[in-house]
Design an enzyme around this catalytic site. Sequence first.
Site, PDB file in Angstrom:
ATOM      1  N   TYR A 182      -8.901  -6.088  -3.815  1.00 59.80           N
ATOM      2  CA  TYR A 182      -6.652  -6.910  -3.244  1.00 59.80           C
ATOM      3  C   TYR A 182      -7.465  -8.016  -3.864  1.00 59.80           C
ATOM      4  O   TYR A 182      -6.677  -8.515  -5.003  1.00 59.80           O
ATOM      5  CB  TYR A 182      -7.154  -7.196  -1.928  1.00 59.80           C
ATOM      6  CG  TYR A 182      -6.775  -6.424  -0.572  1.00 59.80           C
ATOM      7  CD1 TYR A 182      -7.244  -5.017   0.161  1.00 59.80           C
ATOM      8  CD2 TYR A 182      -5.427  -5.759  -0.741  1.00 59.80           C
ATOM      9  CE1 TYR A 182      -6.559  -4.637   0.153  1.00 59.80           C
ATOM     10  CE2 TYR A 182      -4.818  -5.283  -0.424  1.00 59.80           C
ATOM     11  CZ  TYR A 182      -5.485  -4.223   0.453  1.00 59.80           C
ATOM     12  OH  TYR A 182      -4.827  -3.650   1.271  1.00 59.80           O
ATOM     13  N   ARG A 186      -6.561  -6.711  -7.644  1.00 60.49           N
ATOM     14  CA  ARG A 186      -5.028  -6.380  -7.471  1.00 60.49           C
ATOM     15  C   ARG A 186      -3.980  -7.998  -7.895  1.00 60.49           C
ATOM     16  O   ARG A 186      -3.125  -8.130  -8.539  1.00 60.49           O
ATOM     17  CB  ARG A 186      -4.294  -5.624  -6.815  1.00 60.49           C
ATOM     18  CG  ARG A 186      -4.607  -4.331  -6.194  1.00 60.49           C
ATOM     19  CD  ARG A 186      -4.192  -3.297  -5.328  1.00 60.49           C
ATOM     20  NE  ARG A 186      -3.006  -3.296  -4.780  1.00 60.49           N
ATOM     21  CZ  ARG A 186      -2.786  -2.666  -3.393  1.00 60.49           C
ATOM     22  NH1 ARG A 186      -3.406  -3.447  -2.950  1.00 60.49           N
ATOM     23  NH2 ARG A 186      -0.693  -3.365  -2.983  1.00 60.49           N
ATOM     24  N   GLN A 225       8.661  -3.666   0.084  1.00 58.06           N
ATOM     25  CA  GLN A 225       7.388  -2.991   0.708  1.00 58.06           C
ATOM     26  C   GLN A 225       5.998  -3.617   0.587  1.00 58.06           C
ATOM     27  O   GLN A 225       5.398  -3.888   0.117  1.00 58.06           O
ATOM     28  CB  GLN A 225       7.451  -1.863   0.579  1.00 58.06           C
ATOM     29  CG  GLN A 225       8.777  -1.366   1.738  1.00 58.06           C
ATOM     30  CD  GLN A 225       8.572   0.266   1.702  1.00 58.06           C
ATOM     31  OE1 GLN A 225       7.718   1.148   1.855  1.00 58.06           O
ATOM     32  NE2 GLN A 225       9.171   0.685   0.773  1.00 58.06           N
ATOM     33  N   HIS A 230       5.587  -5.998   4.540  1.00 60.30           N
ATOM     34  CA  HIS A 230       4.025  -5.651   4.275  1.00 60.30           C
ATOM     35  C   HIS A 230       3.004  -7.386   3.785  1.00 60.30           C
ATOM     36  O   HIS A 230       1.845  -6.825   3.611  1.00 60.30           O
ATOM     37  CB  HIS A 230       3.881  -4.725   3.331  1.00 60.30           C
ATOM     38  CG  HIS A 230       4.959  -3.039   3.766  1.00 60.30           C
ATOM     39  ND1 HIS A 230       5.222  -2.634   3.324  1.00 60.30           N
ATOM     40  CD2 HIS A 230       5.161  -3.210   5.606  1.00 60.30           C
ATOM     41  CE1 HIS A 230       5.423  -1.600   3.804  1.00 60.30           C
ATOM     42  NE2 HIS A 230       5.573  -1.440   5.049  1.00 60.30           N
ATOM     43  N   CYS A 242     -14.483 -17.642   6.845  1.00 59.52           N
ATOM     44  CA  CYS A 242     -14.544 -18.176   8.008  1.00 59.52           C
ATOM     45  C   CYS A 242     -15.032 -19.380   7.955  1.00 59.52           C
ATOM     46  O   CYS A 242     -15.490 -19.466   8.357  1.00 59.52           O
ATOM     47  CB  CYS A 242     -13.230 -17.422   8.656  1.00 59.52           C
ATOM     48  SG  CYS A 242     -12.177 -18.970  10.111  1.00 59.52           S
ATOM     49  N   THR A 252      11.161   3.102  -4.184  1.00 60.13           N
ATOM     50  CA  THR A 252      10.154   3.415  -3.312  1.00 60.13           C
ATOM     51  C   THR A 252      10.067   5.240  -2.705  1.00 60.13           C
ATOM     52  O   THR A 252      11.634   6.128  -2.696  1.00 60.13           O
ATOM     53  CB  THR A 252      10.538   3.398  -1.496  1.00 60.13           C
ATOM     54  OG1 THR A 252       9.613   3.178  -0.851  1.00 60.13           O
ATOM     55  CG2 THR A 252      11.687   3.489  -1.270  1.00 60.13           C
ATOM     56  N   ASN A 264      15.718   5.906  -8.768  1.00 66.13           N
ATOM     57  CA  ASN A 264      14.389   6.116  -8.502  1.00 66.13           C
ATOM     58  C   ASN A 264      14.039   7.325  -9.964  1.00 66.13           C
ATOM     59  O   ASN A 264      15.452   8.345  -9.601  1.00 66.13           O
ATOM     60  CB  ASN A 264      13.867   6.830  -7.134  1.00 66.13           C
ATOM     61  CG  ASN A 264      12.634   7.546  -7.208  1.00 66.13           C
ATOM     62  OD1 ASN A 264      12.229   7.543  -8.137  1.00 66.13           O
ATOM     63  ND2 ASN A 264      12.054   6.988  -5.968  1.00 66.13           N
ATOM     64  N   GLU A 270      12.388   9.577 -10.234  1.00 70.80           N
ATOM     65  CA  GLU A 270      12.521  11.550  -9.177  1.00 70.80           C
ATOM     66  C   GLU A 270      12.790  11.353  -7.249  1.00 70.80           C
ATOM     67  O   GLU A 270      12.628  10.179  -7.160  1.00 70.80           O
ATOM     68  CB  GLU A 270      10.748  11.260  -8.657  1.00 70.80           C
ATOM     69  CG  GLU A 270      10.320  11.213 -10.248  1.00 70.80           C
ATOM     70  CD  GLU A 270       9.968  12.278 -11.046  1.00 70.80           C
ATOM     71  OE1 GLU A 270      10.372  12.136 -12.024  1.00 70.80           O
ATOM     72  OE2 GLU A 270      10.744  13.528 -10.639  1.00 70.80           O
TER      73      GLU A 270
END
Length: 248
Positions: free
Chosen positions: A68, A71, A102, A120, A156, A197, A222, A224
């Site tokens: 993450y 990213r 999303q 998300h 934390c 998507t 899209n 595809e």
Amino acid sequence: MSIDPQRAIELVRQAPRVAILSGAGMSAESGVPTFRDALTGLWSNFDPKDLATESAFRQNPRRVFSWYLHRLAHVRRVEPHAGYRALVALERQKGATPIVTQNVDGLHRQAGSRNVIELHGSLTSFCCVDRRHPFPLDDVLKLVGVNSEELAPPRCRKCGSWIRPGVVWFGETLPADAITRAWKAVEDADVLLVIGTSAVVYPAADLPLYAKSKGTTVIEINPEPTSFTPFADVFWKATAGAALPEIV
Ligand code: BV8
């Protein structure tokens, strides 16, 4: 289902209320790999579904946290492409144009869209895994670029548990308010644009069919076809960066 871009453009032009559902393909032309292609380098031999889960994180917090962080560092370097700017222009033309996304890369907001519903979560929010205590993004950003293949996540300050990304993992429920706003947005719309998507992840993948059940016209953009394509009113075989500027 028709595959006529001109019809799609006319439908959007005539629609008083337009809503958007976007997936990872929306960010492809900004250089953000699609979710199914997001595994490069260290993670290339994993399936995202096996990394984007709490159990994967608890089993190997370093591996998942590092993926993450990688990213997050990447999306902070990219820019929203012309398709994002076209959606901002569409919002100006139509008034409220809710964007249900999303994606966790924050590019719709970065482009200037004001009505974004993140189903998300976001790569820029962090919290602890046991109690969801918020953790400052700045303290995570200090770790970006630290030379280490697999970085241990911070702890934390309140309960000592690992810090995790504020995204919705597989097996986790979506934020209730995001679900409420998203389902209402597609129900109230005259036209829903479904952009980039693969329509395989639920419950987001329910939205286009739900829209159709409420009489909303659904246009899929899209390069595809997907499992939803046979149900689309119009399938526009194009990329987001090519099609969206044509609309506005
Ligand atoms: C849940 C965040 C309650 C993290 C992600 C039925 C009902 C409810 C749940 C389920 C169900 N069936 C199965 C489930 C479980 C699961 C699920 O759906 N599994 C799938 C694999 C079958 N769902 C969940 O767990 C959800 N939770 O429902 O809670 C519950 C709990 C337990 C059991 C039951 C119910 C939570 C799902 C959220 C997971 N988190 N992301 C992160 O990003 O790291 S999902 C992740 O994949 C992304 O966020 C994205 O939303 C999603 C789908 O990917 P896409 O966006 O579609 O991207 P993809 O790469 O697949 O496709 C790209 C597309 O773009 C392609 O079509 C391509 O052709 C196109 N494209 C390429 N280039 C371009 C382009 N398009 C336009 N222009 C281009 N240039």
